[in-house]
Motif scaffolding. Sequence first.
Motif, mmCIF file in Angstrom:
data_model
loop_
_atom_site.group_PDB
_atom_site.id
_atom_site.type_symbol
_atom_site.label_atom_id
_atom_site.label_comp_id
_atom_site.label_asym_id
_atom_site.label_seq_id
_atom_site.Cartn_x
_atom_site.Cartn_y
_atom_site.Cartn_z
ATOM 1 N N PRO A 1 9.160 -8.563 9.623
ATOM 2 C CA PRO A 1 10.245 -9.457 9.107
ATOM 3 C C PRO A 1 11.512 -9.007 8.964
ATOM 4 N N GLY A 2 11.372 -7.552 9.074
ATOM 5 C CA GLY A 2 12.769 -6.969 8.993
ATOM 6 C C GLY A 2 14.029 -7.233 10.098
ATOM 7 N N VAL A 3 13.519 -7.374 11.155
ATOM 8 C CA VAL A 3 14.532 -7.713 12.264
ATOM 9 C C VAL A 3 15.044 -8.982 12.179
ATOM 10 N N PRO A 4 14.550 -10.202 11.958
ATOM 11 C CA PRO A 4 15.383 -11.298 12.040
ATOM 12 C C PRO A 4 16.801 -11.380 11.263
ATOM 13 N N PRO A 5 16.722 -10.971 10.103
ATOM 14 C CA PRO A 5 18.153 -11.351 9.359
ATOM 15 C C PRO A 5 19.027 -10.294 9.620
ATOM 16 N N PHE A 6 18.917 -9.216 10.595
ATOM 17 C CA PHE A 6 19.792 -8.352 10.959
ATOM 18 C C PHE A 6 21.041 -8.828 11.559
ATOM 19 N N ALA A 7 20.829 -9.315 12.735
ATOM 20 C CA ALA A 7 21.857 -9.943 13.407
ATOM 21 C C ALA A 7 22.817 -10.952 12.934
ATOM 22 N N PRO A 8 22.324 -11.883 12.130
ATOM 23 C CA PRO A 8 23.334 -12.788 11.536
ATOM 24 C C PRO A 8 23.953 -12.136 10.562
ATOM 25 N N VAL B 1 0.946 -1.220 0.059
ATOM 26 C CA VAL B 1 0.226 0.017 -0.077
ATOM 27 C C VAL B 1 0.792 1.459 0.169
ATOM 28 N N ASN B 2 1.754 1.320 1.077
ATOM 29 C CA ASN B 2 2.599 2.508 0.963
ATOM 30 C C ASN B 2 4.097 2.243 1.141
ATOM 31 N N PRO B 3 4.988 2.531 0.008
ATOM 32 C CA PRO B 3 6.364 2.012 0.206
ATOM 33 C C PRO B 3 7.111 3.055 1.335
ATOM 34 N N GLU B 4 6.703 4.115 1.233
ATOM 35 C CA GLU B 4 7.398 4.939 2.308
ATOM 36 C C GLU B 4 7.175 4.334 3.826
ATOM 37 N N ARG B 5 6.174 3.722 4.153
ATOM 38 C CA ARG B 5 5.948 2.869 5.570
ATOM 39 C C ARG B 5 6.827 1.747 5.507
ATOM 40 N N ILE B 6 7.058 1.248 4.150
ATOM 41 C CA ILE B 6 7.825 0.090 4.476
ATOM 42 C C ILE B 6 9.160 0.290 4.654
ATOM 43 N N ALA B 7 9.750 1.416 3.841
ATOM 44 C CA ALA B 7 11.207 1.726 4.074
ATOM 45 C C ALA B 7 11.450 2.230 5.579
ATOM 46 N N SER B 8 10.018 2.887 6.154
ATOM 47 C CA SER B 8 10.436 3.292 7.503
ATOM 48 C C SER B 8 10.526 2.003 8.509
ATOM 49 N N GLN B 9 9.672 1.203 8.275
ATOM 50 C CA GLN B 9 9.833 -0.144 9.144
ATOM 51 C C GLN B 9 10.959 -0.656 8.796
ATOM 52 N N ILE B 10 11.516 -0.812 7.812
ATOM 53 C CA ILE B 10 13.018 -1.606 7.605
ATOM 54 C C ILE B 10 13.980 -0.799 8.121
ATOM 55 N N GLU B 11 13.906 0.409 8.058
ATOM 56 C CA GLU B 11 14.883 1.371 8.741
ATOM 57 C C GLU B 11 14.879 1.270 10.396
ATOM 58 N N GLY B 12 13.662 1.202 10.762
ATOM 59 C CA GLY B 12 13.428 0.951 12.350
ATOM 60 C C GLY B 12 14.025 -0.525 12.800
ATOM 61 N N ALA B 13 13.673 -1.456 11.742
ATOM 62 C CA ALA B 13 14.215 -2.901 12.118
ATOM 63 C C ALA B 13 15.526 -3.024 12.176
ATOM 64 N N GLY C 1 17.394 -4.122 15.381
ATOM 65 C CA GLY C 1 18.241 -5.322 15.270
ATOM 66 C C GLY C 1 19.682 -5.058 15.626
ATOM 67 N N LEU C 2 20.391 -3.954 15.441
ATOM 68 C CA LEU C 2 21.545 -3.779 15.970
ATOM 69 C C LEU C 2 21.234 -3.423 17.364
ATOM 70 N N SER C 3 20.281 -2.714 18.072
ATOM 71 C CA SER C 3 20.344 -2.834 19.596
ATOM 72 C C SER C 3 20.430 -4.150 20.147
ATOM 73 N N LEU C 4 19.666 -4.896 19.657
ATOM 74 C CA LEU C 4 19.380 -6.445 20.257
ATOM 75 C C LEU C 4 20.794 -7.302 20.033
ATOM 76 N N ALA C 5 21.427 -7.235 18.899
ATOM 77 C CA ALA C 5 22.360 -7.885 18.727
ATOM 78 C C ALA C 5 23.585 -7.123 19.560
ATOM 79 N N LYS C 6 23.684 -6.005 19.705
ATOM 80 C CA LYS C 6 24.824 -5.216 20.495
ATOM 81 C C LYS C 6 24.486 -5.257 22.009
ATOM 82 N N VAL D 1 19.809 0.575 24.505
ATOM 83 C CA VAL D 1 19.454 0.533 23.091
ATOM 84 C C VAL D 1 20.381 1.323 22.330
ATOM 85 N N VAL D 2 20.615 1.439 21.051
ATOM 86 C CA VAL D 2 21.327 2.167 20.369
ATOM 87 C C VAL D 2 21.153 3.433 20.122
ATOM 88 N N ARG D 3 21.882 4.443 20.505
ATOM 89 C CA ARG D 3 21.723 6.086 20.393
ATOM 90 C C ARG D 3 21.832 6.312 18.803
#
Length: 770
Positions: free
Chosen positions: A738-745, A667-679, A683-688, A709-711
Amino acid sequence: MNFIDNPGKLRGFEKNIKIEKVSRRSILKGLGITGGFVLAAPVMSRQALAYETGAGKMPHGVVVDPRVFVSVAPDGIVTIVGHRSEMGTGVRTSLPLIVAEEMEADWSRVKVQQAHGDEVKFGNQDTDGSRSTRHYLIPMRQIGASARTMLEQAAAKRWGVPATEVKAVNHEVVHSTSGRKLGFGELAADAAKESVPAIEGLKLKDPRDFRYLGKGQVGIVDLHDITTGKAIYGADVRLPGMKYAVIARPPVTGGKLVSFDPDAALKVAGVEKVLKVQGWPWPSKFQPLGGVAVIARNTGAAIKGRDALKLVWDDGANGKYDSVAYRKELEEASRKPGLVLRKEGDADAALKGADKVIVGEYYVPHLAHVSMETPVAVADVKGDKAEIWAPVQSPGGTREDVAKTLGIPEANVTVNVTLLGGGFGRKSKCDFALEAALLSKELGAPVKVQWTREDDIHNGFLHTVSVERIEAGLDKSGKVVAWRHRSVAPSIASTFAAGTVHQAPFEIGMGLVDMPFEIANISCENPEAAAFTRIGWFRSVSNIPRAFAVQSMVGEIAQATGRDQKETLLALIGSPRIVKPEVKDLWNYGEPQESYPIDTARLRKVVELVAEKGEWGRKVPKGHGLGIAVHRSFVSYIATIVEVAVDDKGKLTVPRVDTAIDCGTYVNPERIASQIEGAAIMGLSLAKYGEITFKDGKVQQKNFDDFQVVRMDESPVVTNVYIVPPGPDTPPSGVGEPGVPPFAPALINAIFAATGKRIRSLPIGKQLEA
């Protein structure tokens, strides 16, 4: 149509659904509403969808009733109801935008109204599982198309022309022959008298004619209020005569209050009363833990009063819970056979006969949600009626639970949904709203219950701790011929049922038994693991430890064979095909396999796309490394490349992240980008940093000083997002999780490329320090 009967009003995996065949309802006619226009249509059957989804199996199913969701005022303002909770995903914009698109409404003349909790009226309202768009794209389009058709019919009758000669265009209905026009407001009263068209006869817009959907040019409706401080979150609610409360809860899950001395608390300025709060024996779903409430004229006074309480607790059976010792227990369990969930070929024999066996044990600790807005709720209970204001992800579920807890009719409970300052699954559990309702009933006044950050971390529903052990057997050519994956983790099911020691089907279906690699001999096992604290849904749920383990093992296989990470990954995915694991009750995120199969062609596509756009194999400076990972979750396909930089003191930074997502129709690619950026940030916060530990049954962390959490200065510098264009018949799938799981590995594989150090335990913490 299918009638969804859920008499126990249970939700999620624990519900028992009975489906009966009943005759289709006749279409509602003759609304007779003056001065405005409200649409009507029957409840929609799942068979009427362009593709099958699991929406009908959710509590209360799907409602397609435009008189509930849409109204047109005489001045032309269109009001569209958003029935899901807004917590940053944009859903309160996206779903109404779909209606407006089909209706041919001018978005600048649309108002969005938040629905209260009422699933009989609105259908399922659970904002979780990344399923709002995938379940409601077609229903919302049909609602809009019904509105458009009725407006067109009203105009045709006004002009005395065939309906085929009129067409709604940008908030007006136009007569193609004469050029005459009527605005939506001018037609509202007449349109209200029209019969609602049958769903089966509706003509949906050609996507080529979309003005809004897929364009990414519409901001969220709450943006101005959020950025100017006018938005109403849970803590912003004020009622006349409202009292303020904080609660001292048991420091150990399942603990009980032995005694308390309120005297010092009552001496704090502003404190009015100290009350015992009813608790329920653990496990008790989302019921309050109990404890002692301090009631005051403001939250600050209540907190000071609570600090002054003298409390004695009986920690109970979980008082010995120690996360260090428990990790060793999980590791030992992972080295022994467990309940076999998927068996293809003979993994035992293949591992014994392998030329080389690579073994990895991967650990992910408990994690806390720490959404920026902590749990908070306001309740006003008067007699047998209750009204709640709260940032809840499940307003319908909250309504049901409040009614049960207070022993009043569900029809007498109103749940008003505020904006959520983050949710991540925590606010799908309504214990904080139940606490407010119980206190309001006791005091006979409106009450706000505010959780502090320490409350949030100490008494929340944590993401499960997990040990994932993978053994990969390679033949002489380096081909993987055997794969054994043992997953050991306490289950979310333990929140609902005592004695639970195996993970539920929905957990094992998140990256364990649905593993898509083309390997001849596979064994997926689940050894026993008991729970000693409250465990709940967390953004991406069990996909986090599974993706971490599986994709880290891909990196280890690449290392062992001297091959490129990406090529190793593609070789393991294998040929383009539909994967059909031999698993009983295979969880597919509640969706039918026919509409949402495990498609390795799509999995390969996101790997290839991110490799191309992310310039896989590019030369990077010394101390930098690239890592890649891919994962299917919430029926979407996500691949991520992380570039990491590690200096000579072990400090890591992330200069660049590239992610490709295939989420089907969107529906809204801008929101998709926002969610992936947030993920990427999460993801970095959780891994670090992400780790909750226990000693003597108590959480050792308390706030952002020790659960970091990362600053901003640590966040990825650049995050690029690439969306796979959908096919004409590709249904929508998940985006928020879905954006969170692949980040850490991907990060861990990048760290190995940069430093030669293999990290198998999260958080990374100080493991990189020299």
